[in-house]
Design an enzyme around this catalytic site. Structure first.
Site, PDB file in Angstrom:
ATOM      1  N   PRO A  73       0.941  -1.261  -0.043  1.00  0.00           N
ATOM      2  CA  PRO A  73       0.126   0.032   0.108  1.00  0.00           C
ATOM      3  C   PRO A  73       0.914   1.307   0.087  1.00  0.00           C
ATOM      4  O   PRO A  73       1.739   1.295   0.724  1.00  0.00           O
ATOM      5  CB  PRO A  73      -0.901  -0.097   1.239  1.00  0.00           C
ATOM      6  CG  PRO A  73      -1.037  -1.585   1.408  1.00  0.00           C
ATOM      7  CD  PRO A  73       0.434  -2.176   1.093  1.00  0.00           C
ATOM      8  N   CYS A  74       0.285   2.266  -0.653  1.00  0.00           N
ATOM      9  CA  CYS A  74       1.300   3.348  -0.995  1.00  0.00           C
ATOM     10  C   CYS A  74       0.736   4.753  -0.628  1.00  0.00           C
ATOM     11  O   CYS A  74       1.329   5.785  -0.487  1.00  0.00           O
ATOM     12  CB  CYS A  74       1.514   3.480  -2.742  1.00  0.00           C
ATOM     13  SG  CYS A  74      -0.141   3.752  -3.463  1.00  0.00           S
ATOM     14  N   GLN A  75      -0.437   4.803   0.456  1.00  0.00           N
ATOM     15  CA  GLN A  75      -1.063   5.987   0.898  1.00  0.00           C
ATOM     16  C   GLN A  75       0.195   6.817   1.727  1.00  0.00           C
ATOM     17  O   GLN A  75      -0.035   8.140   1.602  1.00  0.00           O
ATOM     18  CB  GLN A  75      -2.109   5.682   1.689  1.00  0.00           C
ATOM     19  CG  GLN A  75      -3.174   5.128   0.993  1.00  0.00           C
ATOM     20  CD  GLN A  75      -3.360   3.434   0.734  1.00  0.00           C
ATOM     21  OE1 GLN A  75      -2.247   2.910   1.034  1.00  0.00           O
ATOM     22  NE2 GLN A  75      -4.518   3.082   0.725  1.00  0.00           N
ATOM     23  N   PHE A  77       2.973   7.411   0.877  1.00  0.00           N
ATOM     24  CA  PHE A  77       4.215   7.770   0.136  1.00  0.00           C
ATOM     25  C   PHE A  77       3.528   8.558  -1.020  1.00  0.00           C
ATOM     26  O   PHE A  77       4.093   9.191  -1.968  1.00  0.00           O
ATOM     27  CB  PHE A  77       4.857   6.965  -0.592  1.00  0.00           C
ATOM     28  CG  PHE A  77       5.683   5.815   0.168  1.00  0.00           C
ATOM     29  CD1 PHE A  77       6.585   6.429   1.323  1.00  0.00           C
ATOM     30  CD2 PHE A  77       5.252   4.355   0.426  1.00  0.00           C
ATOM     31  CE1 PHE A  77       7.337   5.565   2.130  1.00  0.00           C
ATOM     32  CE2 PHE A  77       6.141   3.661   1.422  1.00  0.00           C
ATOM     33  CZ  PHE A  77       6.868   4.297   2.160  1.00  0.00           C
TER      34      PHE A  77
END
Length: 364
Positions: A73-75, A77
């Site tokens: 999950p990239c939230q 960044f």
């Protein structure tokens, strides 16, 4: 070649890796509805459902794995979020590291938002990732790739950390060049589906399109904020902007059906010219009825999922699964580069062993 998929979501990367010749033997995902979608399309794969930090150890028993791939999950960044390296979700890149260190595959591919690979804000995170991967015996290269350069009708930049064991045949920028391909326009991709509500395009978005009372203007009519919500209009003669995981409501991109299907002048472009020349928004903020939101079928196709892909869950959850995915075609390109590298490496090893055996016979 055998692969393990982490943070699998709906299985977009899995589609690409399977198309490149990998046998995905196991996967992990925490979201229940994404798991239902994954199982419906990848029944041959063992799916381990749940938190990777709790259930990931079930993967440790897998041996002789060629590649581990996935997109944590990239939230934490993402420029669309708070960009907080201390966000708990930011720590999941190290959960990916944990599995790689324990399973010890010949290669790995970790995908994330561009910011993780480019911004100085995340330099310490990158250093720690590289240090751990290098200590585990991998030569790591970092590549920022734009989907539209590889035949995907969407301008979507992502970073890929690609590690090859023992420094054998690392993935370089030149490896991607032969896969570069001009992407089709939205018009070319969407028209064959048929209009919203037709048999192949039946999963519509009911969120109403209304005009912003205080529009934010940019040079392009397809940027800025002409409409309420964050759903931007799309140009049928170009590519989509990045499809967000927040689609399903007023953040779902907007299409002008008269422009798309009948070749009429773009209402969006005309309205933008009106505003740029000093014109005011109308007193009523209703947009023309032929401006509507992207359907689930269209969004999936713009992420290059197969047309017959099976989607499970509520509409909002399906939109989220689609927006969170790595475009299948881009995943196939990355997977093909890794497959070629490992194939060359394994072939060289085989030839080396055979030469050694022949020398032994010669001196016997």
């Amino acid at each position: 070649m055998k692969a393990i998929s982490l943070f699998s979501g709906a299985g977009g990367m899995d589609v690409g890796f399977k198309a490149a010749g990998f046998d995905v033997v196991a996967a992990n995902e925490i979201d229940k509805q994404a798991c239902e979608t994954f199982r419906a399309n990848h029944p041959e794969c063992t799916l381990i459902e749940g938190d990777i930090d709790i259930h990931g150890e079930k993967l440790f028993s897998y041996k002789d794995i060629d590649v581990i791939f996935g997109g944590p999950p990239c939230q934490g960044f993402s420029v669309a979020g708070k960009m907080d390296p201390n966000d708990p979700r930011s720590k999941l890149v190290f959960s990916f590291c944990n599995i790689v260190e324990k399973v010890n595959p010949r290669a790995f591919v970790m995908e994330n938002v561009k910011a993780l690979g480019s911004l100085s804000k995340f330099e310490e995170v990158r250093k720690e990732l590289l240090s751990r991967f290098q200590k585990a015996g991998y030569t790591v290269t970092i590549h920022i790739l734009n989907s539209k350069d590889f035949g995907v009708p969407q301008a979507r930049e992502r970073v890929f950390f690609i590690g090859i064991k023992d420094g054998k045949k690392p993935i370089l920028k030149i490896n991607f060049r032969k896969f570069m391909k001009i992407a089709p326009t939205l018009r070319e991709v969407l028209i064959p589906l048929g209009p919203p509500g037709s048999k192949m395009n039946d999963r519509i978005c009911n969120a109403k399109v209304t005009l912003a009372t205080k529009p934010v203007l940019r040079k392009s009519p397809y940027a800025g904020m002409l409409f309420n919500g964050q759903g931007r209009p799309l140009n049928p003669d170009g590519w989509a902007s990045t499809l967000p995981a927040s689609m399903g409501g007023n953040r779902t991109p907007i299409i002008d059906d008269k422009h798309l299907y009948y070749g009429n002048e773009s209402w969006v472009e005309e309205y933008h010219r009106h505003l740029m020349s000093g014109g005011k928004p109308p007193s009523k903020n209703d947009a023309p009825s032929y401006l509507r939101r992207l359907t689930i079928n269209e969004a999936a196709l713009l992420q290059t999922f197969p047309e017959n892909y099976i989607w499970r869950g509520s509409s909002s959850k399906v939109y989220s699964q689609i927006g969170n995915a790595v475009p299948c075609r881009l995943a196939k390109v990355v997977a093909s580069c890794v497959h070629e590298s490992l194939s060359d490496y394994m072939m060289a090893e085989t030839e080396s062993v055979e030469r050694g055996e022949n020398l032994e016979l010669a001196f016997a």
